[in-house]
Enzyme design. Structure first.
Site, PDB file in Angstrom:
ATOM      1  N   LYS A 144      27.352  11.856  85.447  1.00 14.95           N
ATOM      2  CA  LYS A 144      26.127  11.716  86.244  1.00 14.95           C
ATOM      3  C   LYS A 144      25.023  11.172  85.354  1.00 14.95           C
ATOM      4  O   LYS A 144      25.090  11.419  84.148  1.00 14.95           O
ATOM      5  CB  LYS A 144      25.709  13.022  86.903  1.00 14.95           C
ATOM      6  CG  LYS A 144      25.712  14.304  86.070  1.00 14.95           C
ATOM      7  CD  LYS A 144      24.999  14.395  84.787  1.00 14.95           C
ATOM      8  CE  LYS A 144      23.531  14.196  84.695  1.00 14.95           C
ATOM      9  NZ  LYS A 144      23.023  14.365  83.298  1.00 14.95           N
ATOM     10  N   TYR A 229      20.350  17.299  89.154  1.00 13.64           N
ATOM     11  CA  TYR A 229      21.005  18.577  89.504  1.00 13.64           C
ATOM     12  C   TYR A 229      20.239  19.271  90.631  1.00 13.64           C
ATOM     13  O   TYR A 229      20.829  19.855  91.538  1.00 13.64           O
ATOM     14  CB  TYR A 229      21.063  19.514  88.292  1.00 13.64           C
ATOM     15  CG  TYR A 229      22.044  19.101  87.233  1.00 13.64           C
ATOM     16  CD1 TYR A 229      23.389  19.429  87.354  1.00 13.64           C
ATOM     17  CD2 TYR A 229      21.642  18.397  86.112  1.00 13.64           C
ATOM     18  CE1 TYR A 229      24.306  19.052  86.386  1.00 13.64           C
ATOM     19  CE2 TYR A 229      22.541  18.013  85.135  1.00 13.64           C
ATOM     20  CZ  TYR A 229      23.879  18.349  85.282  1.00 13.64           C
ATOM     21  OH  TYR A 229      24.778  17.964  84.323  1.00 13.64           O
TER      22      TYR A 229
HETATM   23  P1  NAD Z   1      25.092  11.089  73.521  1.00 13.38           P
HETATM   24  O1  NAD Z   1      23.956  10.247  73.081  1.00 13.38           O
HETATM   25  O2  NAD Z   1      25.327  12.342  72.770  1.00 13.38           O
HETATM   26  O3  NAD Z   1      26.435  10.245  73.512  1.00 13.38           O
HETATM   27  C1  NAD Z   1      26.490   8.927  73.994  1.00 13.38           C
HETATM   28  C2  NAD Z   1      27.669   8.211  73.373  1.00 13.38           C
HETATM   29  O4  NAD Z   1      27.636   6.849  73.793  1.00 13.38           O
HETATM   30  C3  NAD Z   1      27.624   8.203  71.837  1.00 13.38           C
HETATM   31  O5  NAD Z   1      28.906   8.484  71.347  1.00 13.38           O
HETATM   32  C4  NAD Z   1      27.239   6.785  71.501  1.00 13.38           C
HETATM   33  O6  NAD Z   1      27.774   6.342  70.265  1.00 13.38           O
HETATM   34  C5  NAD Z   1      27.873   6.019  72.655  1.00 13.38           C
HETATM   35  N1  NAD Z   1      27.269   4.703  72.875  1.00 13.38           N
HETATM   36  C6  NAD Z   1      27.961   3.569  73.070  1.00 13.38           C
HETATM   37  N2  NAD Z   1      27.147   2.527  73.204  1.00 13.38           N
HETATM   38  C7  NAD Z   1      25.899   3.001  73.083  1.00 13.38           C
HETATM   39  C8  NAD Z   1      24.610   2.389  73.105  1.00 13.38           C
HETATM   40  N3  NAD Z   1      24.460   1.090  73.335  1.00 13.38           N
HETATM   41  N4  NAD Z   1      23.540   3.179  72.933  1.00 13.38           N
HETATM   42  C9  NAD Z   1      23.660   4.522  72.750  1.00 13.38           C
HETATM   43  N5  NAD Z   1      24.863   5.153  72.708  1.00 13.38           N
HETATM   44  C10 NAD Z   1      25.967   4.388  72.877  1.00 13.38           C
HETATM   45  O7  NAD Z   1      24.860  11.391  75.064  1.00 13.38           O
HETATM   46  P2  NAD Z   1      25.529  12.544  75.917  1.00 13.38           P
HETATM   47  O8  NAD Z   1      24.609  13.694  75.980  1.00 13.38           O
HETATM   48  O9  NAD Z   1      26.915  12.775  75.468  1.00 13.38           O
HETATM   49  O10 NAD Z   1      25.512  11.870  77.385  1.00 13.38           O
HETATM   50  C11 NAD Z   1      26.474  10.911  77.781  1.00 13.38           C
HETATM   51  C12 NAD Z   1      26.571  10.914  79.311  1.00 13.38           C
HETATM   52  O11 NAD Z   1      26.999  12.191  79.735  1.00 13.38           O
HETATM   53  C13 NAD Z   1      25.248  10.665  80.035  1.00 13.38           C
HETATM   54  O12 NAD Z   1      25.464   9.899  81.175  1.00 13.38           O
HETATM   55  C14 NAD Z   1      24.766  12.043  80.441  1.00 13.38           C
HETATM   56  O13 NAD Z   1      23.989  12.034  81.605  1.00 13.38           O
HETATM   57  C15 NAD Z   1      26.082  12.746  80.674  1.00 13.38           C
HETATM   58  N6  NAD Z   1      26.012  14.195  80.440  1.00 13.38           N
HETATM   59  C16 NAD Z   1      26.455  15.025  81.409  1.00 13.38           C
HETATM   60  C17 NAD Z   1      26.400  16.385  81.236  1.00 13.38           C
HETATM   61  C18 NAD Z   1      26.936  17.300  82.308  1.00 13.38           C
HETATM   62  O14 NAD Z   1      26.719  18.505  82.206  1.00 13.38           O
HETATM   63  N7  NAD Z   1      27.651  16.793  83.284  1.00 13.38           N
HETATM   64  C19 NAD Z   1      25.868  16.922  80.072  1.00 13.38           C
HETATM   65  C20 NAD Z   1      25.418  16.046  79.074  1.00 13.38           C
HETATM   66  C21 NAD Z   1      25.509  14.678  79.276  1.00 13.38           C
END
Ligand code: NAD
Length: 373
Positions: A144, A229
């Site tokens: 999401k 959410y």
């Molecule tokens: P994060 O920043 O920790 O991870 C993002 C990942 O994408 C990293 O590994 C990064 O290296 C990679 N990436 C690839 N290309 C990139 C770019 N151009 N710029 C930045 N990063 C790049 O983020 P996250 O917290 O893991 O979130 C990722 C997704 O998961 C989002 O869409 C977020 O909304 C979703 N999320 C959902 C929940 C849930 O409870 N369902 C919780 C956290 C995050």
């Protein structure tokens, strides 16, 4: 036996007895022959899943949850960072051939170890990788918000349909007993018709350089990331789609939140006359889900985070088993794929939220109530 073990055993037993009840000639008919092929593998082998983007959510929530799943197993990963590839290969015993980078990603099409691709990238990358995964012939779970526009959401749905594969959105709360219970309260009118809903979700955004604060990667701020959410909850509590929305935006730190929203408050009106008042914010921590109906009320909190969900109603506590949200969610989806039945959180569900999000931003831009009817 744990709950999932019981479910697994029950499923195995019922499938076996169903198959035993079918004659050899019945299993040879085109309509049922897939059962004969698929059933033995389904009983013994979990589906393979590859996580795309090994950031915080994949590392700290999804990969650990995949150590507890029954019907799906971590078999691959996609990362642009060679050090992470080496670390995950070792930690999760992943074959090197199952680890891809963003350039080699499409070769996943030739990998039978991977049935499901889970897109866990910044929001603006969801559409591209979901579509590429579908084109590679994989089922997809996409985090999401589904995408940064309704147009992209529709393209993702179309790509999955064209590929004949399932698409689910990472709405983990839909797989928890507590959120299923409040959905039931709305559906069955346990407390009468719902009149007023109040939902809010927020946390304090730390690092000013994170992608969440860059519009080109996030598509929007607190509303897209966390307010979703609260929005999703107001839709599943009422079981209705809003017919109008009015919203306001507030900023306490215009420098940090130059590109995206810090706090948005919005109000939705539903066809039954129910109304929702909601907040999505990066300014402070808040988790609220409350609904009042003709003959009583219910509420939950904490209710959107990863941990235990607590709830109560005008008749007493909501006392249901706690589950690991992500394990329940991924097992739930794997079961749908295996049994060829629809997921409870399809792409269409993600699109409905993004449609309201677009209307909320339009309301802020114009200062007007936006009709969604
Ligand atoms: P994060 O920043 O920790 O991870 C993002 C990942 O994408 C990293 O590994 C990064 O290296 C990679 N990436 C690839 N290309 C990139 C770019 N151009 N710029 C930045 N990063 C790049 O983020 P996250 O917290 O893991 O979130 C990722 C997704 O998961 C989002 O869409 C977020 O909304 C979703 N999320 C959902 C929940 C849930 O409870 N369902 C919780 C956290 C995050």
């Amino acid at each position: 036996m744990k709950r999932l073990d019981l479910l697994f055993a029950a499923e195995k037993a019922s499938r076996r007895s169903f198959l035993r009840g079918l004659s050899a000639s019945a299993l040879a008919t085109p309509a049922l022959s897939w059962l004969a092929e698929a059933a033995p593998a389904q009983e013994t082998k979990p589906l393979g899943i590859a996580l795309v983007g090994l950031g915080s959510y994949s590392t700290n929530q999804l990969a650990p949850a995949l150590q507890q799943t029954k019907f799906v197993k971590l078999t691959g990963a996609v990362t642009g960072t060679p050090a992470k590839a080496a670390e995950w290969e070792k930690k999760y015993n992943l074959p090197r051939k199952n680890i891809y980078d963003y350039k080699t990603f499409d070769r996943i099409a030739d990998n039978p170890d991977i049935d499901i691709v889970y897109v866990v990238l910044p929001n603006a990358m969801h559409a591209e990788y979901t579509i590429r995964a579908a084109q590679a012939g994989k089922h997809v779970i996409c985090e999401k918000p589904m995408a940064v526009s309704v147009k992209e959401c529709q393209q993702m749905i179309d790509a999955s349909k064209k590929a004949g594969k399932q698409l689910a959105i990472g709405y983990r709360l839909h797989s928890t007993p507590q959120h299923q219970e409040v959905m039931r309260f709305g559906r069955e009118k346990t407390f009468g018709a719902i009149k007023i809903v109040e939902t809010s979700d927020g946390f304090r955004a730390g690092d000013p350089n994170q992608w969440r604060l860059k519009k080109s990667l996030s598509g929007g701020g607190a509303l897209m990331d966390i307010g979703i959410y609260a929005l999703n909850a107001s839709r599943y509590i009422t079981g209705e789609e809003p017919i109008s929305v009015w919203a306001q935006e507030f900023k306490t730190d215009p420098v940090k939140f130059k590109e995206v929203d810090e706090t948005i408050l919005w109000q939705l009106k539903f066809p039954s006359g129910a109304v929702a008042n909601s907040t999505g914010t990066y300014a402070a921590s808040v988790e609220r889900l409350f609904a009042t109906a003709e003959n009583g009320w219910f509420e939950m909190g904490p209710c959107y985070g990863y941990g235990a969900i607590k709830g109560r109603t005008s008749k007493g506590e909501i006392n249901l088993p706690q589950v690991v949200h992500q394990a329940a969610q991924m097992d739930d989806f794997a079961q749908c794929v295996r049994q060829n039945k629809p997921t409870r959180v399809p792409g269409e569900e993600g699109l409905k939220d993004v449609r309201v999000i677009e209307a909320i931003y339009r309301s802020i831009d114009t200062g007007k109530v936006i009709n969604l009817g």
